[in-house]
Design a protein around this motif. Structure first.
Motif, PDB file in Angstrom:
ATOM      1  N   TYR A  12       0.827  -1.204   0.000  1.00  0.00           N
ATOM      2  CA  TYR A  12       0.000   0.000   0.000  1.00  0.00           C
ATOM      3  C   TYR A  12       0.869   1.265   0.000  1.00  0.00           C
ATOM      4  CZ  TYR A  12       0.638   1.136   4.969  1.00  0.00           C
ATOM      5  OH  TYR A  12       1.156   1.504   6.169  1.00  0.00           O
ATOM      6  N   ILE A  13       2.032   1.208   0.642  1.00  0.00           N
ATOM      7  CA  ILE A  13       2.945   2.361   0.636  1.00  0.00           C
ATOM      8  C   ILE A  13       3.522   2.566  -0.760  1.00  0.00           C
ATOM      9  CG2 ILE A  13       5.177   3.207   1.507  1.00  0.00           C
ATOM     10  CD1 ILE A  13       4.434   1.988   4.213  1.00  0.00           C
ATOM     11  N   GLN A  14       3.835   1.476  -1.438  1.00  0.00           N
ATOM     12  CA  GLN A  14       4.364   1.584  -2.795  1.00  0.00           C
ATOM     13  C   GLN A  14       3.314   2.160  -3.741  1.00  0.00           C
ATOM     14  OE1 GLN A  14       6.964  -1.820  -4.077  1.00  0.00           O
ATOM     15  NE2 GLN A  14       6.313  -2.640  -2.094  1.00  0.00           N
ATOM     16  N   ILE A  15       2.063   1.757  -3.568  1.00  0.00           N
ATOM     17  CA  ILE A  15       0.979   2.314  -4.388  1.00  0.00           C
ATOM     18  C   ILE A  15       0.821   3.800  -4.088  1.00  0.00           C
ATOM     19  CG2 ILE A  15      -1.514   2.267  -4.807  1.00  0.00           C
ATOM     20  CD1 ILE A  15      -1.336  -0.809  -4.312  1.00  0.00           C
ATOM     21  N   THR A  16       0.831   4.147  -2.797  1.00  0.00           N
ATOM     22  CA  THR A  16       0.742   5.552  -2.394  1.00  0.00           C
ATOM     23  C   THR A  16       1.859   6.358  -3.040  1.00  0.00           C
ATOM     24  OG1 THR A  16      -0.243   4.940  -0.268  1.00  0.00           O
ATOM     25  CG2 THR A  16       0.774   7.117  -0.397  1.00  0.00           C
ATOM     26  N   ASN A  17       3.074   5.868  -2.950  1.00  0.00           N
ATOM     27  CA  ASN A  17       4.224   6.586  -3.508  1.00  0.00           C
ATOM     28  C   ASN A  17       4.155   6.700  -5.017  1.00  0.00           C
ATOM     29  OD1 ASN A  17       5.249   6.980  -0.946  1.00  0.00           O
ATOM     30  ND2 ASN A  17       6.664   5.250  -1.058  1.00  0.00           N
ATOM     31  N   THR A  18       3.672   5.662  -5.688  1.00  0.00           N
ATOM     32  CA  THR A  18       3.548   5.699  -7.143  1.00  0.00           C
ATOM     33  C   THR A  18       2.549   6.760  -7.577  1.00  0.00           C
ATOM     34  OG1 THR A  18       4.156   3.359  -7.367  1.00  0.00           O
ATOM     35  CG2 THR A  18       2.906   4.348  -9.186  1.00  0.00           C
ATOM     36  N   ILE A  19       1.401   6.793  -6.918  1.00  0.00           N
ATOM     37  CA  ILE A  19       0.386   7.785  -7.277  1.00  0.00           C
ATOM     38  C   ILE A  19       0.879   9.191  -6.943  1.00  0.00           C
ATOM     39  CG2 ILE A  19      -1.956   8.607  -6.783  1.00  0.00           C
ATOM     40  CD1 ILE A  19      -2.728   5.608  -6.461  1.00  0.00           C
ATOM     41  N   LYS A  20       1.541   9.329  -5.802  1.00  0.00           N
ATOM     42  CA  LYS A  20       2.100  10.629  -5.415  1.00  0.00           C
ATOM     43  C   LYS A  20       3.103  11.108  -6.468  1.00  0.00           C
ATOM     44  CE  LYS A  20       2.653  10.775  -0.916  1.00  0.00           C
ATOM     45  NZ  LYS A  20       3.254  10.697   0.430  1.00  0.00           N
ATOM     46  N   LEU A  21       3.958  10.203  -6.934  1.00  0.00           N
ATOM     47  CA  LEU A  21       4.938  10.544  -7.960  1.00  0.00           C
ATOM     48  C   LEU A  21       4.239  10.947  -9.255  1.00  0.00           C
ATOM     49  CD1 LEU A  21       7.963  10.742  -8.594  1.00  0.00           C
ATOM     50  CD2 LEU A  21       7.867   8.364  -9.343  1.00  0.00           C
ATOM     51  N   GLN A  22       3.175  10.245  -9.607  1.00  0.00           N
ATOM     52  CA  GLN A  22       2.415  10.607 -10.805  1.00  0.00           C
ATOM     53  C   GLN A  22       1.802  11.995 -10.679  1.00  0.00           C
ATOM     54  OE1 GLN A  22      -0.295   7.284 -11.069  1.00  0.00           O
ATOM     55  NE2 GLN A  22       1.097   6.090 -12.356  1.00  0.00           N
ATOM     56  N   ILE A  23       1.440  12.369  -9.464  1.00  0.00           N
ATOM     57  CA  ILE A  23       0.862  13.706  -9.237  1.00  0.00           C
ATOM     58  C   ILE A  23       1.948  14.774  -9.348  1.00  0.00           C
ATOM     59  CG2 ILE A  23      -0.215  15.212  -7.508  1.00  0.00           C
ATOM     60  CD1 ILE A  23      -1.770  12.679  -6.540  1.00  0.00           C
ATOM     61  N   VAL A  24       3.086  14.577  -8.688  1.00  0.00           N
ATOM     62  CA  VAL A  24       4.121  15.618  -8.695  1.00  0.00           C
ATOM     63  C   VAL A  24       4.815  15.737 -10.048  1.00  0.00           C
ATOM     64  CG1 VAL A  24       4.481  15.499  -6.208  1.00  0.00           C
ATOM     65  CG2 VAL A  24       6.004  14.240  -7.726  1.00  0.00           C
ATOM     66  N   THR A  25       4.772  14.694 -10.867  1.00  0.00           N
ATOM     67  CA  THR A  25       5.373  14.769 -12.203  1.00  0.00           C
ATOM     68  C   THR A  25       4.338  15.144 -13.264  1.00  0.00           C
ATOM     69  OG1 THR A  25       5.063  12.399 -12.582  1.00  0.00           O
ATOM     70  CG2 THR A  25       7.207  13.114 -11.669  1.00  0.00           C
ATOM     71  N   ASN A  26       3.144  15.474 -12.813  1.00  0.00           N
ATOM     72  CA  ASN A  26       2.069  15.960 -13.678  1.00  0.00           C
ATOM     73  C   ASN A  26       1.536  14.895 -14.641  1.00  0.00           C
ATOM     74  OD1 ASN A  26       0.420  18.204 -13.842  1.00  0.00           O
ATOM     75  ND2 ASN A  26       1.458  19.003 -15.653  1.00  0.00           N
ATOM     76  N   GLN A  27       1.809  13.615 -14.353  1.00  0.00           N
ATOM     77  CA  GLN A  27       1.170  12.546 -15.119  1.00  0.00           C
ATOM     78  C   GLN A  27      -0.304  12.493 -14.749  1.00  0.00           C
ATOM     79  OE1 GLN A  27       3.377   8.770 -14.876  1.00  0.00           O
ATOM     80  NE2 GLN A  27       5.180   9.976 -14.335  1.00  0.00           N
ATOM     81  N   LEU A  28      -0.572  12.784 -13.467  1.00  0.00           N
ATOM     82  CA  LEU A  28      -1.936  12.990 -12.995  1.00  0.00           C
ATOM     83  C   LEU A  28      -2.039  14.464 -12.660  1.00  0.00           C
ATOM     84  CD1 LEU A  28      -2.459   9.918 -10.613  1.00  0.00           C
ATOM     85  CD2 LEU A  28      -3.609  10.342 -12.794  1.00  0.00           C
ATOM     86  N   LYS A  29      -2.931  15.157 -13.320  1.00  0.00           N
ATOM     87  CA  LYS A  29      -3.045  16.602 -13.161  1.00  0.00           C
ATOM     88  C   LYS A  29      -4.117  16.964 -12.134  1.00  0.00           C
ATOM     89  CE  LYS A  29      -1.688  17.325 -17.987  1.00  0.00           C
ATOM     90  NZ  LYS A  29      -0.763  16.263 -17.874  1.00  0.00           N
ATOM     91  N   PRO A  30      -3.987  18.154 -11.526  1.00  0.00           N
ATOM     92  CA  PRO A  30      -5.014  18.598 -10.590  1.00  0.00           C
ATOM     93  C   PRO A  30      -6.413  18.488 -11.206  1.00  0.00           C
ATOM     94  CG  PRO A  30      -3.158  20.096 -10.528  1.00  0.00           C
ATOM     95  CD  PRO A  30      -2.906  19.132 -11.660  1.00  0.00           C
ATOM     96  N   GLY A  31      -7.308  17.883 -10.455  1.00  0.00           N
ATOM     97  CA  GLY A  31      -8.677  17.706 -10.919  1.00  0.00           C
ATOM     98  C   GLY A  31      -8.930  16.420 -11.676  1.00  0.00           C
ATOM     99  N   ASP A  32      -7.872  15.700 -12.058  1.00  0.00           N
ATOM    100  CA  ASP A  32      -8.052  14.421 -12.757  1.00  0.00           C
ATOM    101  C   ASP A  32      -8.770  13.430 -11.850  1.00  0.00           C
ATOM    102  OD1 ASP A  32      -6.768  15.268 -15.045  1.00  0.00           O
ATOM    103  OD2 ASP A  32      -5.004  13.978 -14.799  1.00  0.00           O
ATOM    104  N   LYS A  33      -9.649  12.663 -12.456  1.00  0.00           N
ATOM    105  CA  LYS A  33     -10.339  11.615 -11.713  1.00  0.00           C
ATOM    106  C   LYS A  33      -9.472  10.362 -11.703  1.00  0.00           C
ATOM    107  CE  LYS A  33     -14.601   9.108 -11.211  1.00  0.00           C
ATOM    108  NZ  LYS A  33     -15.681   8.427 -11.847  1.00  0.00           N
TER     109      LYS A  33
END
Length: 124
Positions: A12-33
């Protein structure tokens, strides 16, 4: 295709970190579902409860928010994203410097190696 996980860190920590990394690298953008828990679990090849725990952690940290009956979305808190990006960069720099010092490079040599690398002169 299932994600690859390190057996030394809770999934679960690895999943958390992966999603967090996707957010900070703009792979997942603010407001993305975000995908549903079930979809993420299927993609990662893990139990939905594991994904739920990761998403709950992300929500409590402010990286995602829930909209009832609609799903989870990436935060629009750009300050949080930028602070996290800088913190991750600091960790990477600490690892880099530690490794270079372990290889026997002094500060001046380390800076020269980095400068050469950035200029593309490392192998010349």
């Amino acid at each position: 295709m299932a994600w690859k996980f390190d057996n030394n860190v809770p999934i679960y920590i690895q999943i958390t970190n992966t999603i967090k990394l996707q957010i900070v690298t703009n792979q997942l953008k603010p407001g993305d579902k975000l995908p549903t828990v079930r979809d993420l679990a299927e993609t990662a090849g893990v139990n939905p409860n594991t994904v739920q725990r990761a998403l709950s952690d992300l929500e409590s940290e402010g990286f995602v928010y829930s909209v009832r009956t609609t799903g989870r979305f990436v935060t629009d808190n750009l300050e949080l994203i930028q602070e996290t990006r800088l913190a991750l960069a600091q960790t990477e720099l600490e690892n880099f410097v530690t490794n270079m010092v372990d290889l026997g490079f002094g500060q001046d040599q380390l800076v020269q190696q980095l400068d050469d690398y950035l200029k593309g002169d490392l192998n010349e």
